[in-house]
Design an enzyme around this catalytic site. Structure first.
Site: not given
Ligand SMILES: [Fe+2]
Length: 621
Positions: A11, A135, A185, A309, A313, A425-426, A525, A557
């Site tokens: 993804h 990552h 995850g 991912g 959070n 994120r924008a 946030r 966004s």
């Molecule tokens: Fe990954």
């Protein structure tokens, strides 16, 4: 030396180009194809990055390509998983197999073919670092730290689902890993799916829902689903989960444990859904905290870099920061698999080729995450003229005060300028902004503009130098990846009846003097905006502060529900016409909704990018 980094087929496909270790460009494929979380080979993003690096059509080529994981090893995991559960997993396996045989195993020839199509000679070697190495590299190498512990946590890569590593100078080593199927995850995704949200996409909705609930299932999860060790490693009881041998994340036993079937998508949210969200969030925070403590012990470092991912959070990140396990945190803004493209390229440059790295302890190498396409005023004007849009050009001096006045007048403003953000994120360049002091703004934005669930709070963008006045936060948070409380003195005391209220009533009850950005648990946030990385957005915040005494704007966004964030002026104009944005700022141009020709009369904009597209964009338009 130019290195291309690529990630795809799971993804959030993405591409990047680094030149002598500096990031030249990075972008997600979804922004170009307009297909959210697009997992296809990132042809358009690659062409954009090559154009930005001056390689497209130059015949100059690139020196290396890095792909973000090892497809053959990943395929082994899928085969082994099937063999260990056969014949139960046949349905899932027979769905996956053709895609692997047709596409996913043949990534090397595909990359060569794509480069050749772009007129670029493929390099001699294509590198395949492991998924979590990518990552970890995306977390450590662009960070400001000379040395740091590195923690990666996601769904799954080849086998690893979480790793702890250590970075020193240009060297990065992974020390320990947790393996599939034991995955934080995937645990979070299982609850995302069970509460009726979309896996790999809506995990942050579960995080946003959590404060409405109570942790009534936390102990049950820890007792029945997980065997959690003091060092943060754990084993999941696979008797409750479907993802080994089924197309579902959870099974009937899971449903029985939590008192009935999963919530159907779009069904009303119940107290159980909210409590489940809160409970899995609490478990996640506990696991991340234990992993971080173990990473500190193992590495002896006082700084921590995070990616994968789960590092998106931001509630868990905020708790980790406040727990004081590490003195400093740095989180890769594209922490999901898109950032793997960047990590893969950086891993080759530093870890494989041994090229040195400079870290000054203060500035990261992400350039504010503004790494995507940019459009010049001439390009925007040409588009607007062709589309028949009505606009006026603002001088440089009037730009910030005029836009700030619109926001202060409670208008909802589309803000498009500069380079597009890399990551989910924008951060002010492809954003919708509004007045956070307005009590009606949260539900107005959710319902009329974003067309999304009303329970979700909006994020504040704040002048970096004023952060501590507004939030319980003593450091910058440039990528909206830390949640902190709104200053106590700005908050209104809870009345105590909140949990008995209907969700909408609760959302609409003001909680602070910045109601639109204060979540029901008084948190926010936070994005800090610095003059150095985004001078234009910083000027707008300063102008708004000068008018109102408030150094904060709502920042969400620019997209409508189900669509990726806008990329081009055409995407932004379409979003503007389709939603109830009051005005749109496209570079120096200001467009008022009321002045535009009625929707449908602009033949030029409507189909301009709706069905996918190919780059070149900014470099050649
Ligand atoms: Fe990954």
């Amino acid at each position: 030396m130019k290195i291309v980094g690529l990630s795809c087929f799971y993804h959030d496909s993405a591409a990047c180009v680094i030149e002598d270790g500096c990031i030249v460009a990075a972008a997600q494929e979804e922004r170009f194809t307009r297909k959210k979380h697009d997992d296809a080979f990132p042809s358009a993003a690659l062409r954009y990055c090559l154009a930005e690096a001056g390689s497209l059509g130059s015949g100059a080529g690139v020196d290396a390509v890095a792909f973000y994981d090892k497809p053959v090893l990943k395929f082994h995991r899928i085969l082994e998983t099937y063999l260990s559960t056969a014949p139960r997993g046949l349905g899932q396996f027979s769905r996956a197999l053709p895609v692997w045989l047709r596409e996913k195993l043949w990534i090397e020839p595909r990359i060569q073919e794509e480069l050749e199509r772009a007129g670029i000679e493929p390099p001699e070697r294509i590198w395949f670092p492991e998924h979590h190495e990518s990552h970890a590299a995306s977390a450590f190498y662009p960070s400001p730290f000379e040395a740091a512990a590195v923690l990666t946590v996601d769904g799954v890569g080849e086998w690893a689902t979480a790793t702890i590593g250590v970075g020193e100078g240009a060297r990065l080593v992974l020390l320990e890993q947790l393996d599939f199927p034991h995955s934080l995850g995937l645990l979070y995704s299982a609850f995302t799916s069970f509460t009726g949200f979309k896996v790999n996409s809506a995990e942050y909705k579960v995080m946003g829902l959590a404060p409405y609930g109570e942790g009534t299932y936390t102990d049950l999860i820890l007792r029945e689903l997980i065997d959690l060790k003091p060092d943060g490693s754990f084993r999941l009881d696979m008797g409750y989960f479907g993802y080994l041998d089924d197309l579902e994340m959870t099974n009937e036993r899971f449903a029985k444990l939590f008192g009935g079937p999963p919530r159907a998508p779009e069904a009303p949210l119940t107290k159980r859904d909210m409590d489940l969200a809160r409970s899995v969030q609490e478990v996640t925070e506990e696991i991340v905290l234990r992993m971080a403590r173990h990473a500190r012990q193992l590495t002896g470092k006082s700084r921590l870099c995070l990616a994968g991912g789960v590092a998106l959070n931001c509630v868990a990140n905020g708790k980790l920061l406040r727990a004081g396990v590490f003195d400093e945190l740095w989180i890769q803004p594209a922490a999901g698999d898109a950032g793997g493209a960047l990590g893969a390229a950086l891993a080759i440059w530093h870890n494989e080729l041994g090229k040195p790295r400079a870290a000054d302890g203060r500035h990261d190498a992400m350039q504010g995450a503004y790494l995507g396409p940019e459009f010049s005023p001439a390009q925007i004007r040409a588009y607007l003229d062709a589309a028949g849009a009505v606009y006026r050009e603002l001088s440089d001096a009037e730009w910030a005060p005029v836009v700030a006045q619109r926001i202060a007048d409670e208008q909802v403003v589309g803000l498009f300028h500069g380079r597009m953000e890399f990551g989910p994120r924008a951060l002010g360049n492809r954003s919708i902004v509004g007045d956070p002091r307005s009590p009606r703004m949260q539900s107005l934005l959710n319902r009329k503009i974003k067309q999304r669930e009303s329970f979700r709070p909006f994020a504040p963008a704040c002048l970096e130098e004023r952060i501590a006045e507004v939030f319980e936060l003593d450091r910058p948070s440039p990528y909206m990846l830390l949640v902190a409380d709104v200053k106590r003195e700005r908050c209104l005391p809870p009345r105590g009846d909140e949990r008995r209220l209907d969700l909408n009533e609760w959302v609409n009850r003001p909680r602070s003097d910045l109601p639109a950005i204060t979540h029901v648990d008084f948190s926010a946030r936070v994005q800090s905006v610095s003059r150095a990385t985004n001078p234009r957005f910083h000027r707008l915040l300063e102008a708004f502060d000068a008018l109102t005494g408030c150094p904060v704007l709502i920042n969400t966004s620019m997209n409508v529900r189900g669509e990726p964030i806008v990329c081009t002026p055409a995407d932004a104009f379409r979003c503007f016409l389709r939603t109830q944005l009051d005005c749109l700022v496209l570079g120096p141009f200001l467009l008022d909704k009321a002045a535009q020709p009625p929707l449908g009369e602009n033949a030029d904009w409507s189909g301009s990018r709706s069905g996918g597209s190919t780059w070149p964009g900014s470099a050649t338009d």
